[in-house]
Design a protein around this motif. Structure first.
Motif, PDB file in Angstrom:
ATOM      1  N   GLY A   1       0.827 -31.951  15.657  1.00  0.00           N
ATOM      2  CA  GLY A   1       0.334 -33.131  16.343  1.00  0.00           C
ATOM      3  C   GLY A   1       0.905 -33.372  17.721  1.00  0.00           C
ATOM      4  N   ARG A   2       1.520 -32.377  18.317  1.00  0.00           N
ATOM      5  CA  ARG A   2       2.177 -32.586  19.611  1.00  0.00           C
ATOM      6  C   ARG A   2       1.203 -32.850  20.758  1.00  0.00           C
ATOM      7  NH1 ARG A   2       7.062 -28.341  18.892  1.00  0.00           N
ATOM      8  NH2 ARG A   2       8.300 -29.678  17.537  1.00  0.00           N
ATOM      9  N   ASN A   3      -0.070 -32.499  20.571  1.00  0.00           N
ATOM     10  CA  ASN A   3      -1.062 -32.798  21.613  1.00  0.00           C
ATOM     11  C   ASN A   3      -1.768 -34.132  21.357  1.00  0.00           C
ATOM     12  OD1 ASN A   3      -2.450 -31.854  19.392  1.00  0.00           O
ATOM     13  ND2 ASN A   3      -3.970 -30.743  20.570  1.00  0.00           N
ATOM     14  N   ARG A   4      -1.345 -34.862  20.330  1.00  0.00           N
ATOM     15  CA  ARG A   4      -1.898 -36.183  19.994  1.00  0.00           C
ATOM     16  C   ARG A   4      -0.740 -37.115  19.670  1.00  0.00           C
ATOM     17  NH1 ARG A   4      -3.630 -32.513  16.849  1.00  0.00           N
ATOM     18  NH2 ARG A   4      -2.368 -33.312  15.194  1.00  0.00           N
ATOM     19  N   THR A   5      -0.070 -37.603  20.683  1.00  0.00           N
ATOM     20  CA  THR A   5       1.116 -38.413  20.417  1.00  0.00           C
ATOM     21  C   THR A   5       0.979 -39.821  20.981  1.00  0.00           C
ATOM     22  OG1 THR A   5       2.214 -37.676  22.438  1.00  0.00           O
ATOM     23  CG2 THR A   5       2.627 -36.394  20.429  1.00  0.00           C
ATOM     24  N   MET A   6       1.824 -40.711  20.457  1.00  0.00           N
ATOM     25  CA  MET A   6       1.943 -42.083  20.951  1.00  0.00           C
ATOM     26  C   MET A   6       3.403 -42.326  21.292  1.00  0.00           C
ATOM     27  SD  MET A   6      -0.442 -44.072  18.178  1.00  0.00           S
ATOM     28  CE  MET A   6      -0.413 -45.639  19.026  1.00  0.00           C
ATOM     29  N   THR A   7       3.642 -43.125  22.334  1.00  0.00           N
ATOM     30  CA  THR A   7       5.002 -43.482  22.722  1.00  0.00           C
ATOM     31  C   THR A   7       5.065 -44.965  23.057  1.00  0.00           C
ATOM     32  OG1 THR A   7       4.599 -42.985  25.045  1.00  0.00           O
ATOM     33  CG2 THR A   7       5.480 -41.188  23.690  1.00  0.00           C
ATOM     34  N   GLY A   8       6.292 -45.464  23.173  1.00  0.00           N
ATOM     35  CA  GLY A   8       6.481 -46.863  23.564  1.00  0.00           C
ATOM     36  C   GLY A   8       5.889 -47.840  22.577  1.00  0.00           C
ATOM     37  N   ASN A   9       5.210 -48.861  23.105  1.00  0.00           N
ATOM     38  CA  ASN A   9       4.534 -49.869  22.295  1.00  0.00           C
ATOM     39  C   ASN A   9       3.029 -49.638  22.435  1.00  0.00           C
ATOM     40  OD1 ASN A   9       6.915 -51.391  21.556  1.00  0.00           O
ATOM     41  ND2 ASN A   9       6.971 -52.040  23.680  1.00  0.00           N
ATOM     42  N   ALA A  10       2.384 -49.270  21.358  1.00  0.00           N
ATOM     43  CA  ALA A  10       0.951 -48.981  21.412  1.00  0.00           C
ATOM     44  C   ALA A  10       0.262 -49.585  20.192  1.00  0.00           C
ATOM     45  CB  ALA A  10       0.713 -47.480  21.458  1.00  0.00           C
ATOM     46  N   ASP A  11      -0.916 -50.160  20.409  1.00  0.00           N
ATOM     47  CA  ASP A  11      -1.698 -50.743  19.331  1.00  0.00           C
ATOM     48  C   ASP A  11      -2.355 -49.630  18.509  1.00  0.00           C
ATOM     49  OD1 ASP A  11      -2.624 -52.786  17.777  1.00  0.00           O
ATOM     50  OD2 ASP A  11      -4.062 -53.563  19.236  1.00  0.00           O
ATOM     51  N   TRP A  12      -3.017 -50.006  17.431  1.00  0.00           N
ATOM     52  CA  TRP A  12      -3.617 -49.056  16.492  1.00  0.00           C
ATOM     53  C   TRP A  12      -4.511 -48.053  17.216  1.00  0.00           C
ATOM     54  CZ3 TRP A  12      -1.573 -48.647  11.948  1.00  0.00           C
ATOM     55  CH2 TRP A  12      -0.976 -49.749  11.349  1.00  0.00           C
ATOM     56  N   LYS A  13      -4.326 -46.782  16.886  1.00  0.00           N
ATOM     57  CA  LYS A  13      -5.136 -45.691  17.433  1.00  0.00           C
ATOM     58  C   LYS A  13      -5.454 -44.728  16.294  1.00  0.00           C
ATOM     59  CE  LYS A  13      -5.224 -42.114  20.957  1.00  0.00           C
ATOM     60  NZ  LYS A  13      -4.494 -41.478  22.053  1.00  0.00           N
ATOM     61  N   THR A  14      -6.699 -44.252  16.259  1.00  0.00           N
ATOM     62  CA  THR A  14      -7.126 -43.313  15.216  1.00  0.00           C
ATOM     63  C   THR A  14      -6.880 -41.877  15.662  1.00  0.00           C
ATOM     64  OG1 THR A  14      -8.830 -44.855  14.469  1.00  0.00           O
ATOM     65  CG2 THR A  14      -9.089 -42.549  13.823  1.00  0.00           C
ATOM     66  N   PHE A  15      -6.350 -41.070  14.738  1.00  0.00           N
ATOM     67  CA  PHE A  15      -6.120 -39.651  14.973  1.00  0.00           C
ATOM     68  C   PHE A  15      -6.848 -38.837  13.911  1.00  0.00           C
ATOM     69  CE2 PHE A  15      -2.484 -41.606  17.001  1.00  0.00           C
ATOM     70  CZ  PHE A  15      -2.345 -40.855  18.159  1.00  0.00           C
ATOM     71  N   ASP A  16      -7.368 -37.689  14.308  1.00  0.00           N
ATOM     72  CA  ASP A  16      -8.003 -36.744  13.395  1.00  0.00           C
ATOM     73  C   ASP A  16      -7.474 -35.351  13.681  1.00  0.00           C
ATOM     74  OD1 ASP A  16     -10.078 -38.321  11.946  1.00  0.00           O
ATOM     75  OD2 ASP A  16     -10.790 -38.670  13.983  1.00  0.00           O
ATOM     76  N   VAL A  17      -7.135 -34.622  12.625  1.00  0.00           N
ATOM     77  CA  VAL A  17      -6.673 -33.249  12.734  1.00  0.00           C
ATOM     78  C   VAL A  17      -7.525 -32.401  11.800  1.00  0.00           C
ATOM     79  CG1 VAL A  17      -4.727 -31.684  12.440  1.00  0.00           C
ATOM     80  CG2 VAL A  17      -4.308 -34.064  13.067  1.00  0.00           C
ATOM     81  N   ALA A  18      -8.195 -31.388  12.335  1.00  0.00           N
ATOM     82  CA  ALA A  18      -8.950 -30.448  11.496  1.00  0.00           C
ATOM     83  C   ALA A  18      -8.200 -29.126  11.501  1.00  0.00           C
ATOM     84  CB  ALA A  18     -10.365 -30.272  12.028  1.00  0.00           C
ATOM     85  N   ILE A  19      -8.079 -28.528  10.316  1.00  0.00           N
ATOM     86  CA  ILE A  19      -7.307 -27.285  10.199  1.00  0.00           C
ATOM     87  C   ILE A  19      -7.968 -26.367   9.169  1.00  0.00           C
ATOM     88  CG2 ILE A  19      -5.719 -28.170   8.438  1.00  0.00           C
ATOM     89  CD1 ILE A  19      -3.438 -26.770   9.989  1.00  0.00           C
ATOM     90  N   SER A  20      -7.989 -25.084   9.472  1.00  0.00           N
ATOM     91  CA  SER A  20      -8.554 -24.098   8.542  1.00  0.00           C
ATOM     92  C   SER A  20      -7.550 -23.772   7.451  1.00  0.00           C
ATOM     93  CB  SER A  20      -8.920 -22.814   9.282  1.00  0.00           C
ATOM     94  OG  SER A  20      -9.941 -23.059  10.208  1.00  0.00           O
ATOM     95  N   VAL A  21      -8.046 -23.662   6.239  1.00  0.00           N
ATOM     96  CA  VAL A  21      -7.197 -23.367   5.090  1.00  0.00           C
ATOM     97  C   VAL A  21      -7.536 -21.958   4.582  1.00  0.00           C
ATOM     98  CG1 VAL A  21      -6.547 -24.048   2.750  1.00  0.00           C
ATOM     99  CG2 VAL A  21      -7.109 -25.798   4.457  1.00  0.00           C
ATOM    100  N   PRO A  22      -6.615 -21.007   4.748  1.00  0.00           N
ATOM    101  CA  PRO A  22      -6.861 -19.658   4.236  1.00  0.00           C
ATOM    102  C   PRO A  22      -6.972 -19.647   2.709  1.00  0.00           C
ATOM    103  CG  PRO A  22      -5.027 -19.671   5.803  1.00  0.00           C
ATOM    104  CD  PRO A  22      -5.354 -21.094   5.483  1.00  0.00           C
ATOM    105  N   ARG A  23      -7.707 -18.696   2.181  1.00  0.00           N
ATOM    106  CA  ARG A  23      -7.872 -18.580   0.719  1.00  0.00           C
ATOM    107  C   ARG A  23      -6.547 -18.356  -0.003  1.00  0.00           C
ATOM    108  NH1 ARG A  23     -12.618 -20.044  -0.770  1.00  0.00           N
ATOM    109  NH2 ARG A  23     -14.405 -19.283   0.378  1.00  0.00           N
TER     110      ARG A  23
END
Length: 89
Positions: free
Chosen positions: A40-62
């Motif tokens: 999640g290093r490319n989707r971060t929050m710092t300081g004082n921030a109000d609610w923000k939605t995050f989504d992460v999609a990832i491939s799952v190997p068999r």
């Protein structure tokens, strides 16, 4: 065991006085260790921030044997999370 091609981790974060960063993360493990990880290093929050939605999609190997996910807080401060869900895409 879970056998999906792609999964999505979604959630909302709110931060207070965070000195470095806060985010959500997901990791897929196999028998030999980590197969895929998104810290999640490319989707971060710092300081004082109000609610923000995050989504992460990832491939799952068999060969996956375990999926781990959560919230990371680096530095000091607080991070609140709500609605954290893991679902197939």
């Amino acid at each position: 065991a879970l056998r999906l091609q792609v999964i999505r981790l979604s959630g909302r974060l709110k931060t207070q006085n965070v000195t470095r960063f806060a985010s959500i993360w997901v990791q897929v493990d196999g028998r030999s260790g980590v197969l895929v990880r998104d810290r999640g290093r490319n989707r971060t929050m710092t300081g004082n921030a109000d609610w923000k939605t995050f989504d992460v999609a990832i491939s799952v190997p068999r060969s996956a044997t375990r999926i781990e996910f959560g919230v990371v807080l680096s530095g000091t401060g607080t991070a609140d999370v709500e609605g954290l869900t893991l679902s197939p895409v």
